[in-house]
Structure formats: structure tokens, C-alpha cells
Design a protein around this motif. Sequence first.
Motif, mmCIF file in Angstrom:
data_model
loop_
_atom_site.group_PDB
_atom_site.id
_atom_site.type_symbol
_atom_site.label_atom_id
_atom_site.label_comp_id
_atom_site.label_asym_id
_atom_site.label_seq_id
_atom_site.Cartn_x
_atom_site.Cartn_y
_atom_site.Cartn_z
ATOM 1 N N LEU A 72 5.833 13.842 2.335
ATOM 2 C CA LEU A 72 6.244 14.996 3.127
ATOM 3 C C LEU A 72 5.734 14.899 4.561
ATOM 4 C CD1 LEU A 72 5.562 17.796 0.496
ATOM 5 C CD2 LEU A 72 7.763 16.727 1.049
ATOM 6 N N LEU A 73 4.741 14.079 4.793
ATOM 7 C CA LEU A 73 4.183 13.872 6.125
ATOM 8 C C LEU A 73 4.916 12.725 6.807
ATOM 9 C CD1 LEU A 73 0.419 14.012 5.143
ATOM 10 C CD2 LEU A 73 1.762 15.835 6.192
ATOM 11 N N PRO A 74 4.978 12.739 8.138
ATOM 12 C CA PRO A 74 5.609 11.604 8.823
ATOM 13 C C PRO A 74 4.760 10.351 8.686
ATOM 14 C CG PRO A 74 4.700 13.162 10.401
ATOM 15 C CD PRO A 74 4.521 13.765 9.040
ATOM 16 N N GLY A 75 5.420 9.226 8.551
ATOM 17 C CA GLY A 75 4.712 7.958 8.447
ATOM 18 C C GLY A 75 5.443 6.993 7.532
ATOM 19 N N PRO A 76 4.921 5.793 7.418
ATOM 20 C CA PRO A 76 5.606 4.731 6.667
ATOM 21 C C PRO A 76 5.171 4.621 5.203
ATOM 22 C CG PRO A 76 3.791 3.797 7.868
ATOM 23 C CD PRO A 76 3.821 5.276 8.209
ATOM 24 N N GLN A 77 4.930 5.741 4.533
ATOM 25 C CA GLN A 77 4.416 5.703 3.164
ATOM 26 C C GLN A 77 5.340 4.916 2.238
ATOM 27 O OE1 GLN A 77 4.622 8.265 5.124
ATOM 28 N NE2 GLN A 77 2.956 9.680 4.880
ATOM 29 N N PHE A 78 6.637 5.159 2.326
ATOM 30 C CA PHE A 78 7.573 4.492 1.439
ATOM 31 C C PHE A 78 7.605 2.987 1.704
ATOM 32 C CE2 PHE A 78 11.836 3.308 -0.079
ATOM 33 C CZ PHE A 78 11.696 3.703 -1.399
ATOM 34 N N LEU A 79 7.493 2.582 2.961
ATOM 35 C CA LEU A 79 7.457 1.154 3.284
ATOM 36 C C LEU A 79 6.179 0.502 2.760
ATOM 37 C CD1 LEU A 79 8.885 1.223 6.914
ATOM 38 C CD2 LEU A 79 10.058 0.566 4.801
ATOM 39 N N VAL A 80 5.072 1.220 2.819
ATOM 40 C CA VAL A 80 3.815 0.706 2.274
ATOM 41 C C VAL A 80 3.941 0.523 0.763
ATOM 42 C CG1 VAL A 80 1.370 1.247 1.899
ATOM 43 C CG2 VAL A 80 2.400 1.632 4.135
ATOM 44 N N TYR A 81 4.586 1.487 0.090
ATOM 45 C CA TYR A 81 4.799 1.375 -1.355
ATOM 46 C C TYR A 81 5.633 0.134 -1.677
ATOM 47 C CZ TYR A 81 5.860 2.617 -6.168
ATOM 48 O OH TYR A 81 5.964 2.606 -7.520
ATOM 49 N N LEU A 82 6.711 -0.082 -0.936
ATOM 50 C CA LEU A 82 7.557 -1.258 -1.161
ATOM 51 C C LEU A 82 6.788 -2.555 -0.907
ATOM 52 C CD1 LEU A 82 10.942 -0.114 0.398
ATOM 53 C CD2 LEU A 82 10.361 -0.321 -2.021
ATOM 54 N N ALA A 83 5.961 -2.566 0.127
ATOM 55 C CA ALA A 83 5.157 -3.759 0.418
ATOM 56 C C ALA A 83 4.164 -4.033 -0.701
ATOM 57 C CB ALA A 83 4.430 -3.592 1.748
ATOM 58 N N LEU A 84 3.519 -2.979 -1.210
ATOM 59 C CA LEU A 84 2.574 -3.170 -2.321
ATOM 60 C C LEU A 84 3.301 -3.643 -3.573
ATOM 61 C CD1 LEU A 84 0.216 -0.103 -1.839
ATOM 62 C CD2 LEU A 84 -0.347 -2.511 -1.512
ATOM 63 N N TRP A 85 4.511 -3.158 -3.796
ATOM 64 C CA TRP A 85 5.319 -3.594 -4.932
ATOM 65 C C TRP A 85 5.544 -5.104 -4.866
ATOM 66 C CZ3 TRP A 85 10.522 -0.799 -6.336
ATOM 67 C CH2 TRP A 85 11.029 -1.295 -7.522
ATOM 68 N N LEU A 86 5.800 -5.605 -3.667
ATOM 69 C CA LEU A 86 6.049 -7.046 -3.505
ATOM 70 C C LEU A 86 4.770 -7.883 -3.481
ATOM 71 C CD1 LEU A 86 8.814 -6.841 -0.761
ATOM 72 C CD2 LEU A 86 9.125 -7.385 -3.188
ATOM 73 N N LEU A 87 3.687 -7.332 -2.925
ATOM 74 C CA LEU A 87 2.477 -8.123 -2.709
ATOM 75 C C LEU A 87 1.457 -8.063 -3.848
ATOM 76 C CD1 LEU A 87 1.916 -7.307 1.049
ATOM 77 C CD2 LEU A 87 2.882 -9.390 0.058
ATOM 78 N N LEU A 88 1.401 -6.957 -4.575
ATOM 79 C CA LEU A 88 0.410 -6.858 -5.647
ATOM 80 C C LEU A 88 0.817 -7.723 -6.841
ATOM 81 C CD1 LEU A 88 -0.591 -3.086 -5.838
ATOM 82 C CD2 LEU A 88 -1.910 -4.988 -4.969
ATOM 83 N N PRO A 89 -0.112 -8.489 -7.357
ATOM 84 C CA PRO A 89 0.229 -9.318 -8.523
ATOM 85 C C PRO A 89 0.324 -8.480 -9.798
ATOM 86 C CG PRO A 89 -2.090 -9.548 -8.006
ATOM 87 C CD PRO A 89 -1.490 -8.688 -6.922
ATOM 88 N N GLN A 90 1.063 -8.995 -10.768
ATOM 89 C CA GLN A 90 1.120 -8.377 -12.088
ATOM 90 C C GLN A 90 -0.205 -8.621 -12.794
ATOM 91 O OE1 GLN A 90 3.431 -6.915 -14.148
ATOM 92 N NE2 GLN A 90 5.235 -6.962 -12.856
ATOM 93 N N GLU A 91 -0.583 -7.687 -13.634
ATOM 94 C CA GLU A 91 -1.759 -7.862 -14.478
ATOM 95 C C GLU A 91 -1.458 -8.985 -15.479
ATOM 96 O OE1 GLU A 91 -4.385 -4.234 -15.847
ATOM 97 O OE2 GLU A 91 -2.729 -4.603 -17.205
ATOM 98 N N PRO A 92 -2.407 -9.863 -15.716
ATOM 99 C CA PRO A 92 -2.125 -10.955 -16.661
ATOM 100 C C PRO A 92 -1.921 -10.473 -18.096
ATOM 101 C CG PRO A 92 -4.372 -11.098 -15.811
ATOM 102 C CD PRO A 92 -3.721 -9.927 -15.162
#
Length: 60
Positions: free
Chosen positions: A40-60
Motif C-alpha cells: 500500500l506504500l509507494p516503492g518497489p516491494q513487488f519488484l523486490v519480491y520477484l527478485a527474491l523469488w528468482l535469487l533465493l535458492p530452494q531448500e534442499p
Amino acid sequence: MSRLARPRHNRVIAGVCAGIAERFGLTPWTVRVLFVLSCLLPGPQFLVYLALWLLLPQEP
């Protein structure tokens, strides 16, 4: 404290919020609600979420 990774369990979309919650000892729903409220606040929250989706590894 565990390392930051997307878990294979307790996921809703990509597991980013569940991974953050597990890392910091919070419940996944707390992190999800905080994320939705932050959108609800201005900022790139959704882009940060997408970046974390791509960059965070899966749990083994």
C-alpha cells in the motif's frame, strides 16, 4: 538461525514470505500480511519480491 531459502513446505505462491519468516522466527502469515500492507506504500516491494523469488535458492 537457518539460512535464507525458499522452503518446499508452507508455500502460498513462491515461498519467499515463508522463507523470510522461517529465517527470522516469525509465522509465515505475519510476513505475508506485512508484505501486503507494505504494498500500500509507494516503492518497489513487488519488484523486490520477484527478485527474491528468482535469487533465493530452494531448500534442499
